[in-house]
Motif scaffolding. Structure first.
Motif, PDB file in Angstrom:
ATOM      1  N   ILE A  77      21.066 -12.502 -13.385  1.00 24.38           N
ATOM      2  CA  ILE A  77      22.330 -11.952 -13.917  1.00 24.38           C
ATOM      3  C   ILE A  77      22.173 -10.439 -14.046  1.00 24.38           C
ATOM      4  O   ILE A  77      23.018  -9.675 -13.597  1.00 24.38           O
ATOM      5  CB  ILE A  77      22.674 -12.593 -15.267  1.00 24.38           C
ATOM      6  N   GLY A  78      21.051 -10.015 -14.602  1.00 22.46           N
ATOM      7  CA  GLY A  78      20.651  -8.607 -14.569  1.00 22.46           C
ATOM      8  C   GLY A  78      21.358  -7.681 -15.535  1.00 22.46           C
ATOM      9  O   GLY A  78      20.761  -6.773 -16.094  1.00 22.46           O
ATOM     10  N   SER A  79      22.666  -7.847 -15.729  1.00 24.52           N
ATOM     11  CA  SER A  79      23.356  -6.928 -16.657  1.00 24.52           C
ATOM     12  C   SER A  79      24.477  -7.671 -17.366  1.00 24.52           C
ATOM     13  O   SER A  79      25.014  -8.661 -16.848  1.00 24.52           O
ATOM     14  CB  SER A  79      23.965  -5.760 -15.872  1.00 24.52           C
ATOM     15  N   VAL A  80      24.829  -7.184 -18.517  1.00 25.27           N
ATOM     16  CA  VAL A  80      25.888  -7.803 -19.328  1.00 25.27           C
ATOM     17  C   VAL A  80      27.184  -7.890 -18.528  1.00 25.27           C
ATOM     18  O   VAL A  80      27.923  -8.866 -18.609  1.00 25.27           O
ATOM     19  CB  VAL A  80      26.077  -6.968 -20.626  1.00 25.27           C
ATOM     20  N   GLU A  81      27.428  -6.881 -17.678  1.00 26.78           N
ATOM     21  CA  GLU A  81      28.693  -6.861 -16.915  1.00 26.78           C
ATOM     22  C   GLU A  81      28.809  -8.069 -15.973  1.00 26.78           C
ATOM     23  O   GLU A  81      29.906  -8.464 -15.607  1.00 26.78           O
ATOM     24  CB  GLU A  81      28.781  -5.565 -16.097  1.00 26.78           C
ATOM     25  N   ARG A  82      27.688  -8.646 -15.560  1.00 23.37           N
ATOM     26  CA  ARG A  82      27.761  -9.738 -14.566  1.00 23.37           C
ATOM     27  C   ARG A  82      27.857 -11.111 -15.226  1.00 23.37           C
ATOM     28  O   ARG A  82      27.932 -12.139 -14.545  1.00 23.37           O
ATOM     29  CB  ARG A  82      26.543  -9.690 -13.646  1.00 23.37           C
ATOM     30  N   ILE A  83      27.834 -11.166 -16.545  1.00 26.00           N
ATOM     31  CA  ILE A  83      27.864 -12.472 -17.224  1.00 26.00           C
ATOM     32  C   ILE A  83      29.121 -13.274 -16.859  1.00 26.00           C
ATOM     33  O   ILE A  83      29.009 -14.456 -16.502  1.00 26.00           O
ATOM     34  CB  ILE A  83      27.729 -12.284 -18.751  1.00 26.00           C
ATOM     35  N   PRO A  84      30.333 -12.680 -16.876  1.00 28.32           N
ATOM     36  CA  PRO A  84      31.536 -13.479 -16.550  1.00 28.32           C
ATOM     37  C   PRO A  84      31.421 -14.182 -15.197  1.00 28.32           C
ATOM     38  O   PRO A  84      31.829 -15.332 -15.038  1.00 28.32           O
ATOM     39  CB  PRO A  84      32.655 -12.441 -16.554  1.00 28.32           C
ATOM     40  N   GLU A  85      30.806 -13.507 -14.228  1.00 29.45           N
ATOM     41  CA  GLU A  85      30.650 -14.109 -12.875  1.00 29.45           C
ATOM     42  C   GLU A  85      29.829 -15.396 -12.962  1.00 29.45           C
ATOM     43  O   GLU A  85      30.160 -16.421 -12.371  1.00 29.45           O
ATOM     44  CB  GLU A  85      29.941 -13.082 -11.992  1.00 29.45           C
ATOM     45  N   TYR A  86      28.779 -15.372 -13.788  1.00 29.50           N
ATOM     46  CA  TYR A  86      27.891 -16.546 -13.876  1.00 29.50           C
ATOM     47  C   TYR A  86      28.504 -17.644 -14.749  1.00 29.50           C
ATOM     48  O   TYR A  86      28.308 -18.827 -14.503  1.00 29.50           O
ATOM     49  CB  TYR A  86      26.520 -16.116 -14.374  1.00 29.50           C
ATOM     50  N   ILE A  87      29.275 -17.230 -15.752  1.00 28.87           N
ATOM     51  CA  ILE A  87      29.988 -18.234 -16.567  1.00 28.87           C
ATOM     52  C   ILE A  87      30.962 -18.994 -15.668  1.00 28.87           C
ATOM     53  O   ILE A  87      31.064 -20.227 -15.710  1.00 28.87           O
ATOM     54  CB  ILE A  87      30.741 -17.541 -17.727  1.00 28.87           C
ATOM     55  N   ALA A  88      31.641 -18.251 -14.784  1.00 28.13           N
ATOM     56  CA  ALA A  88      32.604 -18.891 -13.866  1.00 28.13           C
ATOM     57  C   ALA A  88      31.868 -19.848 -12.938  1.00 28.13           C
ATOM     58  O   ALA A  88      32.304 -20.972 -12.684  1.00 28.13           O
ATOM     59  CB  ALA A  88      33.338 -17.816 -13.069  1.00 28.13           C
ATOM     60  N   ARG A  89      30.708 -19.440 -12.453  1.00 31.04           N
ATOM     61  CA  ARG A  89      29.923 -20.312 -11.549  1.00 31.04           C
ATOM     62  C   ARG A  89      29.502 -21.589 -12.273  1.00 31.04           C
ATOM     63  O   ARG A  89      29.525 -22.681 -11.730  1.00 31.04           O
ATOM     64  CB  ARG A  89      28.688 -19.571 -11.049  1.00 31.04           C
ATOM     65  N   ALA A  90      29.130 -21.437 -13.561  1.00 31.23           N
ATOM     66  CA  ALA A  90      28.666 -22.626 -14.323  1.00 31.23           C
ATOM     67  C   ALA A  90      29.801 -23.629 -14.490  1.00 31.23           C
ATOM     68  O   ALA A  90      29.568 -24.826 -14.581  1.00 31.23           O
ATOM     69  CB  ALA A  90      28.135 -22.191 -15.686  1.00 31.23           C
ATOM     70  N   LYS A  91      31.049 -23.120 -14.502  1.00 29.69           N
ATOM     71  CA  LYS A  91      32.203 -24.008 -14.682  1.00 29.69           C
ATOM     72  C   LYS A  91      32.669 -24.611 -13.365  1.00 29.69           C
ATOM     73  O   LYS A  91      33.383 -25.611 -13.354  1.00 29.69           O
ATOM     74  CB  LYS A  91      33.379 -23.220 -15.284  1.00 29.69           C
ATOM     75  N   ASP A  92      32.261 -24.005 -12.251  1.00 28.91           N
ATOM     76  CA  ASP A  92      32.759 -24.405 -10.928  1.00 28.91           C
ATOM     77  C   ASP A  92      32.071 -25.682 -10.472  1.00 28.91           C
ATOM     78  O   ASP A  92      30.865 -25.709 -10.221  1.00 28.91           O
ATOM     79  CB  ASP A  92      32.474 -23.264  -9.933  1.00 28.91           C
ATOM     80  N   LYS A  93      32.837 -26.770 -10.382  1.00 24.86           N
ATOM     81  CA  LYS A  93      32.281 -28.069  -9.998  1.00 24.86           C
ATOM     82  C   LYS A  93      31.640 -28.029  -8.616  1.00 24.86           C
ATOM     83  O   LYS A  93      30.749 -28.812  -8.317  1.00 24.86           O
ATOM     84  CB  LYS A  93      33.387 -29.143 -10.007  1.00 24.86           C
ATOM     85  N   ASP A  94      32.114 -27.110  -7.761  1.00 20.14           N
ATOM     86  CA  ASP A  94      31.554 -27.050  -6.405  1.00 20.14           C
ATOM     87  C   ASP A  94      30.299 -26.182  -6.338  1.00 20.14           C
ATOM     88  O   ASP A  94      29.680 -26.056  -5.297  1.00 20.14           O
ATOM     89  CB  ASP A  94      32.622 -26.491  -5.434  1.00 20.14           C
ATOM     90  N   ASP A  95      29.963 -25.577  -7.481  1.00 23.83           N
ATOM     91  CA  ASP A  95      28.774 -24.713  -7.499  1.00 23.83           C
ATOM     92  C   ASP A  95      27.673 -25.426  -8.295  1.00 23.83           C
ATOM     93  O   ASP A  95      27.886 -25.788  -9.451  1.00 23.83           O
ATOM     94  CB  ASP A  95      29.130 -23.372  -8.175  1.00 23.83           C
TER      95      ASP A  95
END
Ligand code: SDX
Length: 433
Positions: A283-301
């Protein structure tokens, strides 16, 4: 063993044929339906992949209430043990069922201290590994190899040999894990010392070098001991169930614990602390957290937030609550509150705990989330996180193994299956295929 069979029964009707089976009540937790006669009487199996609804054994060691977020070791709450006890006393409690008297504790500590050295020949075993081997591969190999060096404690029918194997495993795992760390670093092994407590001895074997004195920080030793205590046992988790199943065949205790180490390695289990830190790095930086939260919610990911969620705990992992406090103490002591990795961790925790998806799925930081943060701050590489978990959990594995071996009703574990493969068919010669 003596779970109470209560009056009420469960009725199981299959194809019009009814079978009444007893319902058993424990001290705490859900009642269990005793289906041991089901196949013989109804010619059907139950189906429960992942064992979400299956009690595989009766035990008196640890109880978890997933809804309340409660963890008891022989009835004592984990937060009280973390606050007032220490790892070797919790080992005694898990093994023998009661808190020790002062004299019994001193005797137990002495027996453990005087078994911390490895057979000198085992040091050659390390030299067969590449220096860049994962320490879990080394620990798994060395623990399994203990049955090649300690033949005099492999006869599981002899209570004295079971006791000796138990003490040897609790005493030698810190040495085995520390030596794996030293071997990976190309540094000389540092022998255990009997004048240090269990956690201080481990830190000394990991971080001391022959060239200068290494003073163990009391706060780091306390944090280390707390990590050991909080990981000591956890009911019938995947690795403990592996140890029980291996032990049910009569395999020697060292082989069974090596099987537990192998199972713990998985990122969905004990490997999550390493996977969590690697995720934070990615994730590397606080700014990228939303991207990873979205990935965690994505059933296809397939991406999961490592260090979040739990099969049993559905509100909070009580161990994480205690470890979170230790994490703050260690970070403050080491002056690393502003470490970018740890900033990402704190922001990720805050975001996840307030996100409707994670609230609805009951996903919250588990023990691995905070243990990884503390171990990182203490200077351990992520590859050492799971070996430290294995060191801590050895007492839980061996206590559960001992309970199973000493249960006169225990039999070899042999689950069945739902077969959906090809029905009977005859062999076809290659020229006719
Ligand atoms: C340990 O059993 C023990 O006691 C283990 C342990 C011990 O002390 O021995 O406590 C130690 O292993 C702690 C857990 C460490 N693992 C991780 O942190 C890895 C990330 N967590 C997940 O892999 C997961 O939460 C598990 C494996 C811990 C639990 O898996 P379950 O109970 O089988 O839950 P699941 O995978 O079926 O997930 C339920 C739902 C799913 O969504 P739906 O299919 O219902 O739509 O929650 C989602 C999952 O997609 N989900 C996650 C998630 N964990 C579950 N989504 C994003 N990130 C996650 N971490």
């Amino acid at each position: 063993m003596n779970a109470e069979v209560q009056e009420s029964k469960a009725s199981i009707t299959v194809a019009g044929k009814n079978l009444d089976v007893p319902v058993m009540k424990g001290t705490l937790g859900p009642d269990v339906i005793d289906i041991r006669t089901l196949y013989a009487k109804q010619d059907v199996f139950t189906y429960d992949p992942g064992f979400t609804s299956t009690a595989a054994c009766e035990s008196k060691i640890t109880f978890i209430d997933g809804d309340k977020g409660e963890l008891l070791h022989r009835g004592y709450p984990i937060d009280q043990l973390a606050e007032k006890s220490h790892y070797l006393e919790v080992c005694y409690l898990l093994l023998y069922g009661e808190l020790p008297s002062r004299a019994a504790m001193e005797d137990f500590e002495s027996r453990v201290s005087h078994h911390t050295m490895l057979h000198e020949q085992m040091l050659n075993f390390y030299r067969g590994f590449r220096r860049d081997a994962h320490p879990m591969a080394v620990v798994c190999g060395v623990v399994g190899a203990m049955s090649a060096f300690y033949h005099d404690s492999t006869d599981i029918s002899d209570p004295w040999q079971r006791e000796v194997a138990t003490i040897r495993l609790i005493a030698k795992l810190p040495t085995i894990v520390a030596y794996a760390f030293k071997y990976a670093n190309g540094q000389p092994f540092v022998y255990p010392r009997n004048d240090l407590d269990y956690a201080s001895n481990f830190l000394h074997m990991c971080f001391a070098v022959p060239c200068e004195e290494y003073k163990v920080s009391p706060i780091l030793a306390t944090a280390m001991d707390r990590i050991f205590t909080l990981h000591a046992d956890h009911e019938q988790n995947a690795s403990t169930s592996t140890v029980r199943l291996a032990g049910s065949s009569g395999a020697n205790p060292f082989a069974c614990i090596a099987a537990g180490v192998a199972c713990l390695w998985g990122p969905a289990h004990g490997g999550a602390n390493q996977a969590c830190l690697e995720m934070l790095r990615e994730i590397g930086s606080v700014e990228r957290i939303p991207e990873y939260i979205a990935r965690a919610k994505d059933k296809d990911d397939p991406f999961r937030l490592m260090g979040f969620g739990h099969r049993v705990y559905k509100n909070t992992d009580p161990r994480a609550t205690v470890l979170k406090k230790s994490a703050d103490e260690v970070l403050e002591l080491l002056g690393v509150e502003d470490n970018p990795l740890l900033q990402v961790a704190k922001e990720l925790e805050h975001t996840a705990l307030n996100d409707p998806y994670f609230i609805e799925k009951k996903l919250f930081p588990n023990v691995d989330f905070y243990s990884g943060i503390i171990l990182e701050a203490m200077g351990f590489p992520t590859s050492m996180f799971t070996p430290i978990f294995a060191l801590s959990r050895t007492v839980g594995w061996i206590a559960q193994w001992k309970e199973m071996v000493e249960d006169p009703s225990q039999r070899i574990g042999r689950p069945r299956q739902l077969y959906t493969g090809a029905a009977h068919r005859d062999y076809v010669d290659v020229d006719d295929r």
